[in-house]
Design an enzyme around this catalytic site. Structure first.
Site, PDB file in Angstrom:
ATOM      1  N   CYS A 171       0.825  -1.220   0.000  1.00 10.11           N
ATOM      2  CA  CYS A 171       0.000   0.000   0.000  1.00 10.11           C
ATOM      3  C   CYS A 171       0.852   1.260   0.000  1.00 10.11           C
ATOM      4  CB  CYS A 171      -0.919  -0.035   1.200  1.00 10.11           C
ATOM      5  SG  CYS A 171      -1.935  -1.499   1.147  1.00 10.11           S
ATOM      6  N   TYR A 216      21.763  -7.386  -4.249  1.00  7.16           N
ATOM      7  CA  TYR A 216      20.959  -6.405  -3.501  1.00  7.16           C
ATOM      8  C   TYR A 216      19.465  -6.620  -3.729  1.00  7.16           C
ATOM      9  CZ  TYR A 216      25.640  -4.454  -3.286  1.00  7.16           C
ATOM     10  OH  TYR A 216      26.989  -4.301  -3.086  1.00  7.16           O
TER      11      TYR A 216
END
Ligand code: LLP
Length: 435
Positions: free
Chosen positions: A345, A374
């Protein structure tokens, strides 16, 4: 895509169909290729043509112990930045004499751990750190092997959040303080100074930046060597070589090796390098499934089951990852721009804006390419989304090398204080009696 390529209309990792991994492990899932890891490591070593430096893989780029063990078998060392990474490197079979420890904020406990393990070198980044390390080592009757990391004040010309070699960055010892600190290090009872270290940033695509930094450090090294020959034996030139995320032109390992050799011409010393991304990025993908395709106000959103908590690079650095469908698109298939987003969200949970993709439907599988560096290491459990699994492919088989973390496992780390625990019938009647 190197080890990831289409075979019979489906994207494979080596000879494993990624749809098979999705079916057996579920998505999202990180998938690494052993062949990809090996090819990168060997390519890097071979670029140095018979005189390879010690390659200490920067564990922060991918700390999965199976990935580390793959490199350990090839003879790699490790660059670690925490006690946790040191533990992983040792568990994966990387010999302590091939481990260097970097970072601006190492603790006394981490120094203890490094000294107990007997690692090759601790890269020290400040005067107070040097003094604490000396105290910790001397208290145990030891001298810690140290390289001083200098800040060469060079612009790495990379994203500002991953640039480390300018004087405004928190890293390394200011250029001007280097001679004074070397003199102090040589005199401290718990320090055995071995040399200098430098690292100017990550995803560096212009070799000039490396060349400028290496030249400065080598010049300093040679000058100090005249004064302290026994303390200047080793140069650690860090990592930082970029990879081509968008198929843009990129210096090859050989070009980088040439710069290293040129900077060191005529200087006889041990060399350590700390590549991370260059060894793992292209050997991994994040495999995800399309949940919904949503049309809104003329925009098409492809909502996938991976999110910014699983791969944060686009949200954090506006990083680009190619998005490749697992089912091979027909030759000449029309492309249309879509926004590829995750379920979290936040608007930042966006992997790509207006990216031209062939038609994508709910249920389709996609990969984010070059996610081996990463990626999993930077994932979080934001929105209470569990850490995703990692799979390592070898030839025609694969193994789950990190399980999907269950909701139960996540909740096991939390504790309810007494005053919030559900009350028993006895508690309730006791408090009723007091009223
Ligand atoms: N050595 C030191 C001391 C480092 O700080 C780093 C990376 C490396 C070596 C390895 O650098 P590489 O060869 O991987 O560029 N999270 C960012 C990258 C941060 C890099 C931090 N330091 C990203 O996703 O782009």
């Amino acid at each position: 895509m190197g080890p990831f390529a289409y075979r019979n209309g489906a994207l494979h990792a080596e000879t494993v169909d990624l749809a098979r991994i999705a079916a057996e492990v579920q998505t999202p899932v990180y998938v690494y290729s052993t062949a990809g890891l090996e090819a990168n490591y060997r390519g890097f070593i071979d670029a140095f043509e018979g005189t390879p430096p010690l390659i200490c893989f920067a564990v922060k780029a991918n700390s999965n112990t199976a990935v580390l063990a793959t490199f350990a078998r090839l003879g790699a060392g490790a660059d670690v930045v925490s006690g946790g990474e040191l533990r992983r490197a040792l568990d994966a079979g990387i010999p302590p004499e091939r481990i260097v420890f970097s970072g601006v904020g190492k603790t006394a406990a981490e120094f203890e751990q490094a000294l107990t393990a007997g690692i090759r070198q601790i890269n020290v980044e400040s005067r107070p750190e040097l003094e604490l390390l000396s105290e910790v080592a001397a208290a145990r009757g030891l001298r810690a092997p140290v390289a001083l990391r200098v800040n060469p004040d060079v612009d790495a010309k990379t994203h500002h959040k991953i640039s480390t070699g300018k004087s405004i960055n928190k890293f390394g010892i200011p250029w001007s303080e280097c001679p004074g600190l070397v003199a102090q290090a040589v005199a401290l009872p718990g320090i055995s100074l071995q040399g200098l270290a430098v690292h100017i940033g990550s995803q560096i695509t212009e070799l000039d930046a490396f060349e400028a930094a290496f030249r400065r450090v080598v010049e300093c090294f040679v000058g100090l060597r005249g004064l302290y020959p026994d303390a200047m034996r080793r140069l650690d030139l860090g990592g930082g070589l970029g990879i081509s995320y968008e198929r843009e032109a990129m210096p090859a390992f050989r070009d980088y090796a040439r710069i290293v050799r040129r900077a060191l011409a005529g200087v006889d010393c041990e060399i350590v390098l700390e590549p991370g991304r260059a060894l793992v990025a292209s050997a991994g993908v994040l495999l995800t499934r399309v949940l919904y395709v949503k049309e809104a106000e003329g925009r098409r959103f492809v909502i996938v089951d991976a999110a910014m908590n699983d791969l944060i690079r686009p949200a954090m650095y506006d990083a680009f990852h190619r998005i490749v469908p697992v089912r091979e698109p027909a030759a000449g298939a029309a492309l249309a721009p879509v926004d590829v987003v995750g379920p979290v969200c936040e608007t930042a949970d966006t992997f790509a804006l207006q990216r031209p993709l062939p038609t994508v439907r709910a249920g389709d599988l996609l990969v984010f390419a070059d996610a081996g560096a990463y990626g999993a290491v930077m994932s979080s459990v934001y929105n209470s989304r569990p850490l995703v699994p990692e799979v390592l492919v070898k030839d025609d088989g694969f193994a789950i090398v990190r399980e999907r973390v269950s909701d139960d496992a996540m909740l096991r780390f939390e504790r309810m204080p007494d005053w919030l625990k559900p009350r028993t019938v006895a508690d309730r009647s006791a408090s009723a009696g007091r009223r």
